[in-house]
Structures are given as C-alpha cells and as structure tokens.
Design a protein around this motif. Sequence first.
Motif, short mmCIF file in Angstrom:
data_model
loop_
_atom_site.label_atom_id
_atom_site.label_comp_id
_atom_site.label_asym_id
_atom_site.label_seq_id
_atom_site.Cartn_x
_atom_site.Cartn_y
_atom_site.Cartn_z
N THR A 215 12.01 44.77 59.58
CA THR A 215 11.17 45.49 60.43
C THR A 215 9.92 46.01 59.57
O THR A 215 9.86 45.69 58.42
CB THR A 215 11.77 46.94 60.91
OG1 THR A 215 12.59 47.38 59.76
CG2 THR A 215 12.82 46.47 61.85
N ILE A 216 8.85 46.72 60.13
CA ILE A 216 7.74 47.09 59.53
C ILE A 216 7.88 48.51 58.80
O ILE A 216 8.05 49.42 59.50
CB ILE A 216 6.47 47.14 60.35
CG1 ILE A 216 6.09 45.59 61.10
CG2 ILE A 216 5.13 47.55 59.55
CD1 ILE A 216 5.75 44.78 60.07
N SER A 217 7.76 48.47 57.64
CA SER A 217 7.62 49.88 56.64
C SER A 217 6.61 50.04 55.99
O SER A 217 5.54 49.06 56.17
CB SER A 217 8.71 49.75 55.61
OG SER A 217 8.46 48.75 54.65
N HIS A 255 1.58 52.80 60.33
CA HIS A 255 0.10 52.61 60.25
C HIS A 255 -0.53 54.03 59.53
O HIS A 255 -1.62 53.99 58.97
CB HIS A 255 -0.35 52.41 61.76
CG HIS A 255 -0.09 51.11 62.06
ND1 HIS A 255 -0.47 50.67 63.25
CD2 HIS A 255 0.65 50.31 61.62
CE1 HIS A 255 -0.15 49.69 63.48
NE2 HIS A 255 0.88 49.28 62.43
N THR A 256 0.15 55.25 60.09
CA THR A 256 -0.32 56.40 59.49
C THR A 256 0.21 57.02 58.46
O THR A 256 -0.07 58.36 58.04
CB THR A 256 0.07 57.37 60.85
OG1 THR A 256 1.50 57.60 61.20
CG2 THR A 256 -0.86 56.97 62.00
N ALA A 257 1.14 56.49 57.62
CA ALA A 257 1.88 56.88 56.71
C ALA A 257 0.81 56.98 55.50
O ALA A 257 -0.23 56.39 55.27
CB ALA A 257 2.88 55.68 56.07
N LYS A 258 1.13 58.01 54.60
CA LYS A 258 0.30 58.42 53.53
C LYS A 258 -0.14 57.10 52.63
O LYS A 258 -1.34 56.80 52.17
CB LYS A 258 0.82 59.40 52.73
CG LYS A 258 -0.26 60.05 51.60
CD LYS A 258 0.56 61.17 50.78
CE LYS A 258 -0.53 61.72 49.79
NZ LYS A 258 0.21 63.05 49.02
N MET A 259 0.85 56.41 52.34
CA MET A 259 0.75 55.10 51.37
C MET A 259 -0.49 54.23 52.06
O MET A 259 -1.24 53.85 51.39
CB MET A 259 2.11 54.31 51.27
CG MET A 259 1.74 53.29 50.58
SD MET A 259 3.48 52.05 50.62
CE MET A 259 4.58 53.17 49.65
N THR A 260 -0.34 54.18 53.46
CA THR A 260 -1.10 53.23 54.22
C THR A 260 -2.77 53.90 54.40
O THR A 260 -3.58 53.27 53.98
CB THR A 260 -0.82 53.12 55.50
OG1 THR A 260 0.54 52.50 55.84
CG2 THR A 260 -1.66 52.13 56.35
N GLN A 261 -2.59 55.11 54.50
CA GLN A 261 -3.98 55.78 54.40
C GLN A 261 -4.74 55.58 53.24
O GLN A 261 -5.99 55.51 52.83
CB GLN A 261 -3.89 57.25 54.94
CG GLN A 261 -3.37 57.32 56.53
CD GLN A 261 -4.13 56.74 57.45
OE1 GLN A 261 -5.26 56.83 57.53
NE2 GLN A 261 -3.61 55.80 58.20
#
Length: 347
Positions: A215-217, A255-261
């Motif tokens: 799955t996508i983490s 998509h909205t996780a802090k790591m992604t942002q």
Amino acid sequence: MDPLHDLTSHDLRVRHAMEYEYRRGTNPSVAAININQAYPKAVSERTCQRWWKRWQEEGVDVEDKERPGFQSKVDNEELRDLIEMNPRFSSEEIGEILGVDSSTIRRHLKAIGKKYVSSVWVPHDLTPQQKAKRVNTCKDLLSLQDSDPFIRWMVTGDEKLIYYVNDSKKSEWRSPGQRPVGRPRPDFRQQKVMLSVWWDKSGIIHWELLEVGATISAEVYCQQLTRLREKLKENRKSLVNHWGVNFHQDNAPSHTAKMTQNLLKDFGWKIIPHPPYSPDIAPSDYYLFRSMQHFLDGKKFKNREEVEVAVKEFFGLKEKNWFAEGIEKLPNKWREVIELDGDYIIN
C-alpha cells in the motif's frame, strides 16, 4: 446516480405493484398485463406466478431473501474503516470482504452518508462548509486559469487498484425476483496490485506498480515523487527548467502528510489546490481511470507481470491529444461545480 441504485429502485417499484395486484386478488396473468402497462416489459406472467406462490407460503414481503452464506448485519464502524482505508472499493468488493450481500452494503453505506462518485465513496450529502469549499476553490482556480493558463503545465497523478480478475460489468434485463446471472468473484483481499501514475497534456510521465499487497504510505509516496522528478527532468525539460511544475493531487493521507508536503516544498513545485471529497474534479478519476477500467473489463491476469503488460498496452493505445482532452475538461468541471452550488457532478 449509480445505475445499480436505479435498477434496485425500479425493481422495488415493480414489486410493490405486484404486491398491490396480489392483495387485490388479481391472478398472475392479469397482474402481469396491468403492471406492464405502467412499466413496459417489466414482469412476466411466470414471474408473477413465482411471487404469488412465495407470498402464499411465506407471507407478503417484497424484499429479497438473504443469500446463503451471507449475513445481514453490518458493523458500521468496520464499514467506515474499510472506506477510509480504500474509498475505491465497490459495494460488491466490500460485501465480499465482510461476507455480506452487496445490497445490504449499499443500504448501510447510505445510512452512514456515503455515495459513489467517479468510482470513489464520498459523503452522500456534503455539508454547507464542504460545498462552499468546493465552490470557492473552483472559483479561485478559474480566476487563476484566466490570468495564467496553468493547466498547460499541470502534472496530475493518483493511485488505482487493479484486480487480477476483471469480470465485465454489463447491464442485464431482469424480471422482479430474478437473480442476475452468476459470475466468478475475484479474491478482492489478495489478487490486486496498486498502480501509481502521473501524467500531463502530453501523456504519461511516470507510472509504477507496487508489489502485490503493498500500500501507499507517506514514505513510499515520497520515494515515488523523487523518481517522478527524475522523469520530469528527462522528458519534460522545458517544464522543469522554464515553466515550472504545477502539481495536482487529491487529499489522500499519503499526499497530505507532512513528509510529503516538505518534499514538494523542497522540489519548488507549485501545488494546485484540490478540495476534499472531490473525485468528480480530479482528472485521473473522471477520465484516465474510467477509461482504463473499460479497457480492463473482461481481462484476467495470473500475476503482476501480466498486469504490467496490460497497463503498458493501455497507455500505448492513447494518442497525445487524448491526454490533452482530459486535462482541458478541468475548467468546465470547475464551472459545473459552481453552477451546482458545490454539489457533486454526477455522470
């Protein structure tokens, strides 16, 4: 509206008409004639005979009997968890996972306020705040597009589960009480693989198939975005070096996780806003994945490698102007949301 719900509603209207004729004491042959005057070709004399016999033996009840091996109770909290985990599950898939008839699943989904829009379960009734958010976001995007046509340089992407067994979902003409023709059910819990894809007006930029069951983490998604940036440098040099990347994604947790942002900020990409619960204005949902599912219908795969071949074939069939058409639909989608005062676009 979901055609399955239309069909169920039609069936129930016909069954209530049969109940009316039965309670009046009308014989099955005359009842079929009377009902078909209101609902052409809706019911046969033989169907009426079966229902008359059932009601005589078991009492009048227009609902279907429970199917053997299926339970009737659903834990709504468990149902919510499944939808949160994967909003793309169909009612049939959820029913298979929970061991519940899909019609029961649809009733419970409606009860907890969910509806199926562009192949994703979303709130059945958007709150005034959610509608206002959709309208305001679409107005802002239209204003920005009018002053600076940013969709020319927009990169969009999303994820789709691809099943190993994709039975064709064709409509069937059925009499009330008649079950649809049975077909094998795929193992929704195991035989699937996640596709991640990013594209723009010129075509596919990058896509990946995860390992089966993965799955996508946020961590996985960030790794994918890093590979996407390398593809952009190779194949969209003018976009990266001159125009800049306008990046569009939905509001999935990864998509909205802090790591992604933080990563996207480091990339220097401009993020195009997308309101929550809005698959009807996401190009991958309303365009790319819808076409892909039509292509996949009827296909069966033995392994991940065969899925990969099929995905390559699908993308290879599409001309550049096909992708441009999907992106260019966006401004009209935004206008339609505004005209609908924030309600969903149902098509």
